[in-house]
Each structure stands twice: as C-alpha cells, then as structure tokens.
Design a protein around this motif. Structure first.
Motif, PDB file in Angstrom:
ATOM      1  N   ALA A 148      14.277  -1.133 -13.338  1.00 53.33           N
ATOM      2  CA  ALA A 148      13.678  -0.239 -14.335  1.00 53.33           C
ATOM      3  C   ALA A 148      13.782   1.200 -13.858  1.00 53.33           C
ATOM      4  O   ALA A 148      13.957   1.448 -12.662  1.00 53.33           O
ATOM      5  CB  ALA A 148      12.219  -0.613 -14.557  1.00 53.33           C
ATOM      6  N   GLU A 149      13.711   2.120 -14.814  1.00 53.77           N
ATOM      7  CA  GLU A 149      13.695   3.542 -14.427  1.00 53.77           C
ATOM      8  C   GLU A 149      12.571   4.257 -15.167  1.00 53.77           C
ATOM      9  O   GLU A 149      12.092   3.769 -16.199  1.00 53.77           O
ATOM     10  CB  GLU A 149      15.048   4.212 -14.735  1.00 53.77           C
ATOM     11  N   ILE A 150      12.184   5.405 -14.662  1.00 53.65           N
ATOM     12  CA  ILE A 150      11.149   6.190 -15.352  1.00 53.65           C
ATOM     13  C   ILE A 150      11.726   6.731 -16.650  1.00 53.65           C
ATOM     14  O   ILE A 150      12.835   7.274 -16.672  1.00 53.65           O
ATOM     15  CB  ILE A 150      10.667   7.381 -14.506  1.00 53.65           C
ATOM     16  N   ARG A 151      11.000   6.554 -17.717  1.00 53.66           N
ATOM     17  CA  ARG A 151      11.380   7.102 -19.030  1.00 53.66           C
ATOM     18  C   ARG A 151      10.182   7.873 -19.573  1.00 53.66           C
ATOM     19  O   ARG A 151       9.060   7.676 -19.103  1.00 53.66           O
ATOM     20  CB  ARG A 151      11.714   5.944 -19.984  1.00 53.66           C
ATOM     21  N   PRO A 164       2.635   4.769 -12.855  1.00 52.37           N
ATOM     22  CA  PRO A 164       3.286   3.833 -11.934  1.00 52.37           C
ATOM     23  C   PRO A 164       3.048   2.375 -12.355  1.00 52.37           C
ATOM     24  O   PRO A 164       3.943   1.537 -12.224  1.00 52.37           O
ATOM     25  CB  PRO A 164       2.600   4.122 -10.604  1.00 52.37           C
ATOM     26  N   GLU A 165       1.868   2.115 -12.874  1.00 49.41           N
ATOM     27  CA  GLU A 165       1.541   0.742 -13.280  1.00 49.41           C
ATOM     28  C   GLU A 165       2.480   0.270 -14.390  1.00 49.41           C
ATOM     29  O   GLU A 165       2.943  -0.873 -14.383  1.00 49.41           O
ATOM     30  CB  GLU A 165       0.087   0.647 -13.774  1.00 49.41           C
ATOM     31  N   ARG A 174       0.837  -1.206   0.000  1.00 54.91           N
ATOM     32  CA  ARG A 174       0.000   0.000   0.000  1.00 54.91           C
ATOM     33  C   ARG A 174       0.872   1.256   0.000  1.00 54.91           C
ATOM     34  O   ARG A 174       0.617   2.211  -0.716  1.00 54.91           O
ATOM     35  CB  ARG A 174      -0.888  -0.009   1.242  1.00 54.91           C
ATOM     36  N   PHE A 175       1.927   1.200   0.820  1.00 50.30           N
ATOM     37  CA  PHE A 175       2.842   2.337   0.877  1.00 50.30           C
ATOM     38  C   PHE A 175       3.501   2.566  -0.481  1.00 50.30           C
ATOM     39  O   PHE A 175       3.605   3.688  -0.958  1.00 50.30           O
ATOM     40  CB  PHE A 175       3.914   2.086   1.942  1.00 50.30           C
ATOM     41  N   LEU A 176       3.939   1.477  -1.111  1.00 47.01           N
ATOM     42  CA  LEU A 176       4.596   1.588  -2.424  1.00 47.01           C
ATOM     43  C   LEU A 176       3.675   2.286  -3.416  1.00 47.01           C
ATOM     44  O   LEU A 176       4.098   3.174  -4.157  1.00 47.01           O
ATOM     45  CB  LEU A 176       4.995   0.212  -2.957  1.00 47.01           C
ATOM     46  N   GLU A 177       2.424   1.863  -3.414  1.00 44.04           N
ATOM     47  CA  GLU A 177       1.498   2.420  -4.390  1.00 44.04           C
ATOM     48  C   GLU A 177       1.324   3.927  -4.215  1.00 44.04           C
ATOM     49  O   GLU A 177       1.355   4.672  -5.187  1.00 44.04           O
ATOM     50  CB  GLU A 177       0.153   1.691  -4.313  1.00 44.04           C
ATOM     51  N   GLU A 192       6.011  10.029  -6.279  1.00 46.72           N
ATOM     52  CA  GLU A 192       7.290  10.165  -6.973  1.00 46.72           C
ATOM     53  C   GLU A 192       7.067  10.462  -8.459  1.00 46.72           C
ATOM     54  O   GLU A 192       7.849  11.176  -9.075  1.00 46.72           O
ATOM     55  CB  GLU A 192       8.143   8.906  -6.801  1.00 46.72           C
ATOM     56  N   PHE A 193       6.008   9.909  -9.023  1.00 44.49           N
ATOM     57  CA  PHE A 193       5.707  10.208 -10.423  1.00 44.49           C
ATOM     58  C   PHE A 193       5.385  11.676 -10.612  1.00 44.49           C
ATOM     59  O   PHE A 193       5.831  12.312 -11.559  1.00 44.49           O
ATOM     60  CB  PHE A 193       4.533   9.334 -10.912  1.00 44.49           C
TER      61      PHE A 193
END
Lengths: 214, 300
Positions: free
Chosen positions: B265-268, B274-275, B150-153, B159-160
């Motif tokens: 993985a990283e954000i691109r 997030p999904e 839940r925290f991660l979500e 963060e996004f």
C-alpha cells in the motif's frame, strides 16, 4: 484578602524589590546582548507575592494564549535561594538551535532533533536564568550557585500544568519577566520562586540596599 | 593546604582557567586521561592544546561565567565531550571518545569578583552506553534483530508528518510466512525461530539503508519504503517473494522451503492516518492469502 502577603513583604519592600529588579534586568539584557550576540528583550519585571500552591494556576492564567509549553527549572543557591522557572512555547527548542549556533556542537551521530531541541532549551534557560539571578544577587551582594537545568514539563498543554510539580514552600515571591529573542519570534516567561528561608535575608538585603542610597 | 589534596584525589577532571583562558590548574585525573602533564599545560592557553574547544558555545560560556558568575553546563547529549579523550576501562562501548558531562562556573576573590573559571569533567561513558543499549532494545525485536512494532508505530507517525509537509511518496509492504504453523508443528519451534531469522536476514540484506524492516507480529513482517510509490514497491515485493521462495533453509539436516504472501500500500490523499494505511496493507495481504498465497497484492 492579602493577609498572608503582608506577612511576607511590606509594600515598601515590594517597591524596593521592584526597583532592584528593574535595574538588574536592564543590566542583564545589555550584558546578554554582549555575551550571546543576540538581542534579547526583557520586559520590566513584575513582582507578585503568592502562596506557592497558587503558582501553577497563576502560570496557567499568564500564558493562556500559548498552546503547548515546556518548563525548564533551575535551582539557585545562595543566601537568596529558590527555583527559577523558564516557560517556553514547545516549538522554541528547534528554532533556538540555529539562533544560538548550536548546530556546530551537534555530533554527526547526534540524537534526533527532539533531543537536541530539549537540550537547547536547557542551555538557553541556563543562560537566561543565570543572567537574571546573577545580576539580582550581585545587587543584593550575594553570590549564588546553580543546579543543572532540567525540564520539568515538556510539551504540555498549558491549561493542565499539574499542581504537584510546583508546590514548594508556603509562600513565594514571584518575579515575572517576559523575554523575546530574534525580533520577537520566540518569547517566553521567567518566574523566580524564592524559598521561604531566604525571605528574612531578603528583607535585610533590601534594607541595606536602600540604605546605600539614603 | 590539607584540603587541596582532594583536587588530585577526586575521580573527576578539574581544570581552572584565568580570564585569558590560560590553564592555572590541571588535576591528576586530567593528566591521566589526557596524557598531558600539568607541568606542560599550566601557563598555556587552553586552545593551544585543545583547538577544537574554540566553539561559539564555549567562548560564550566563558564570557557568561566571567560576566554573570553563571554556571554553564555541557551535557553529554548535546556535546558528547568537551575534551576528546580515548575511552578507557569501558570495553563494551561504541563510543570512540569518552562521553562527558561537564560544567563550568566562577571562582571569586574576597571582593566577590570572578577571577577564574573552573571546569569539571565527569566520565559518563558507561551510563551513555547503557542508555544507548536501552534505546536499541526498545526498538528492536530480540529474536531477529530487526525493528519491532513499537518502532514501526512511531516511525509511521513521523513519516506521515513528513509526507504532509513535503508530499513525498511512501509505501509499505506487509508480508506473512505461508503455513508457518505447519513448520512449527512438523519441525518444532526452534526450527520456526530459525526460519523467522533466516527470512528476516535475507530480506534485510535486500533493502536500501533508508528502508525499515519490522517484525510486526509472530510471522508477520512490514517493510517501510520512504520515497517509493506503489508501482516500484510492488516490484520490490515481487523480488522479496521470489528470493524467499528460492531460498534454502537448512535446519538440522532438513532443507525447508517456505513462501510468503505480500500486500502493498502507499499513502494517498484519502489515507489520513497510519492506522488507515496499516488497514489497507493488511487487507491487501489477506487478499494475497485468499487468492492462494505466495503472491503479491496491491491495495485497492
């Protein structure tokens, strides 16, 4: 169409109330500037008699152009009694933290910005509502106490304000003012919904008020 | 005045100040918690004893009480406390000072003029402690003590948003204990739990305090690395892999060795949610599994 409205207040009474509101809000604005060191613009208040269940619809119509809103509610209790509702756009909380100098109160291990934003809305709501009601009841020779402010609607799309939250008495006198701080960058509405019980008293107080000038 | 006895009997702090903010009344509760006897403080300026009270908010509140007859509220969430009193009678708390919910209001004379203001102080330390514990419980995994899914979500969503505003890099490592079912089958579930705790606490000791370690599912974990691009994140993942492989897990006289497989993985720009990021890192993890386990794979 407004059969019920006539039952609550006569046209003359509405006029007097409108006049008292003008005076009260004018004084409130200047005192607010003095107390909070922030220039506040309070629009000439607008008085309208409604059935309480109509209120959510009325608010929806009034604030159509704001996307998401939060509503602070505070009960005031004197001979004049009811609910004060302050409607802010959702983002206002965070901006008001700085404007009202509330950062200094923030504890190092303070809650996330969202919590502080909420608390700030309640704090600002309390000041504004207190100023408006305080002046009004002073002119009507009443003295009121207040419940702590609370958030009844948070970050909600304004076109879906639930009806149940606001349905109260059979009838409501809605006193609406538009306020803005900080050269207009943050603005919102105050609605005062007076409870049915205080209407008899209000009629009497309005009569006495006008007698002082006649 | 018989009723005035309530003033000292009540389990709430009561203070009355005059227009110069000098103390006129200081009830027994205040004496008890502050250690300042009423005889000492009555007649003095409140700021002489509590200089930290002199904030913009406090002064503004006093002013608005005297000007409007307003009530002002000092919530625990925003202010923690007005009067810094040591916590008493509440042992299991992380708060150094008593958490207080306070309010201020007017006292009027017979002509309705505001002559004094009162402050009441309620000790809400216990409730605040419970709330804090609930918040904690809501975001932590009960077995390992690290963050939960839940925290991660919610963190990922945050963060996004941050990434969209500032375009700072963000990477995520997802890893899974290899053949965990076999450990459970061979040594029992208690041993399985021991391995989960052992692996998570070892990894937790290796990350920076800005990183977040999360138990994602059964034997699956994630590590969120803010301000970290893919390349360095791969290095971190490799370090995790090695240290888990080399670690001795001693349970009930057995030394159990486990390994982990990791995806990174990283954000691109093409990863918009997030999904999608979780899907990418999950794919990388499965590739690591397919390619023989105990290895690190980057997103494609």
């Amino acid at each position: 169409m407004d059969v019920k409205k006539e039952k609550i207040l006569t046209d003359e009474e509405v006029d007097i109330l409108q006049e008292i509101m003008n005076i009260a809000f004018g004084q409130a604005a200047s005192d607010l500037a003095d107390v909070i060191d922030i220039h506040v613009i309070l629009s000439v208040p607008f008085v309208k008699i409604l059935q309480a269940p109509e209120l959510p619809g009325y608010i929806r119509d009034e604030i159509r152009d704001i996307c998401n809103i939060s509503i602070i509610e505070q009960k005031f209790l004197g001979k004049f009694r009811g609910n004060a509702l302050m409607v802010f756009p959702s983002h206002a909380g965070k901006e008001l933290i700085a404007l009202f100098g509330l950062e200094e109160n923030m504890h190092p291990d303070a809650d996330p910005a969202e919590t502080l934003g909420r608390e700030t809305l309640m704090e600002v709501g309390n000041i504004m509502i207190g100023a408006c009601i305080g002046k009004l009841s002073e002119l009507l020779r009443d003295s009121v106490t207040y419940s702590p402010p609370r958030i009844i609607i948070e970050n909600h799309p304004c076109d879906t304000i639930p009806d149940s939250q606001l349905a109260a008495d059979d009838s409501a006198i809605v006193l609406k003012t538009v306020f803005s701080f900080d050269r207009g960058s943050i603005s919102g509405f105050v609605f005062l919904v007076t409870s049915h019980e205080s209407i008899q008293w209000l009629k009497e107080a309005l009569r006495k008020f006008i007698e002082r000038y006649e | 005045m018989i009723f005035a006895q309530i003033f000292d009997a009540i389990n709430i702090g009561l203070v009355i100040l005059d227009r110069d903010l000098k103390v006129c009344k200081w009830n027994r509760w205040m004496e008890m918690n502050s250690g300042i006897p009423a005889a000492e403080i009555v007649g003095s300026h409140i700021f002489d004893f509590f200089p930290n009270l002199k904030t913009r908010k406090f002064l503004r509140s006093c002013k608005s009480v005297f000007t409007f007859g307003n009530f002002c509220f000092f919530s625990q969430k925003l202010h923690r406390c007005l009067f810094p009193f040591k916590t008493t009678g509440c042992f299991d708390t992380r708060f150094e000072y008593m958490q207080q919910s306070c309010a201020m209001g007017p006292l009027r004379d017979e002509n309705n003029e505001v002559k004094y203001l009162f402050i009441y102080v309620q000790d809400v330390t216990e409730a605040a402690t419970y709330e804090q514990k609930l918040v904690e419980m809501n975001m932590r995994d009960s077995l390992t003590g690290i963050y939960n899914r839940r925290f991660l979500e919610s963190k990922l969503r945050e963060e996004f948003k941050r990434h969209k505003r500032y375009s700072r890099p963000l990477s995520i490592i997802m890893f899974d204990i290899d053949f965990f079912k076999k450990v459970n089958d061979k040594y029992g579930h208690q041993c399985g739990d021991f391995i989960l705790k052992s692996v998570s606490s070892m990894i937790a000791s290796q990350i920076r305090n800005v990183d977040f370690l999360i138990r994602y599912g059964g034997e699956e974990f994630c590590c969120l690395l803010p301000e970290t691009a893919l390349e360095p994140a791969l290095g971190v993942a490799e370090r995790f892999r090695k240290s888990v492989m080399e670690h001795d897990n001693n349970f009930d006289g057995n030394n159990i060795k486990v390994t982990i497989s990791l995806g990174v993985a990283e954000i691109r720009p093409n990863i918009s949610s997030p999904e999608t990021l979780l899907k990418k890192v999950d794919e990388a993890l499965y590739r690591a599994k397919r390619k023989g386990r105990n290895r690190v794979e980057a997103m494609i």
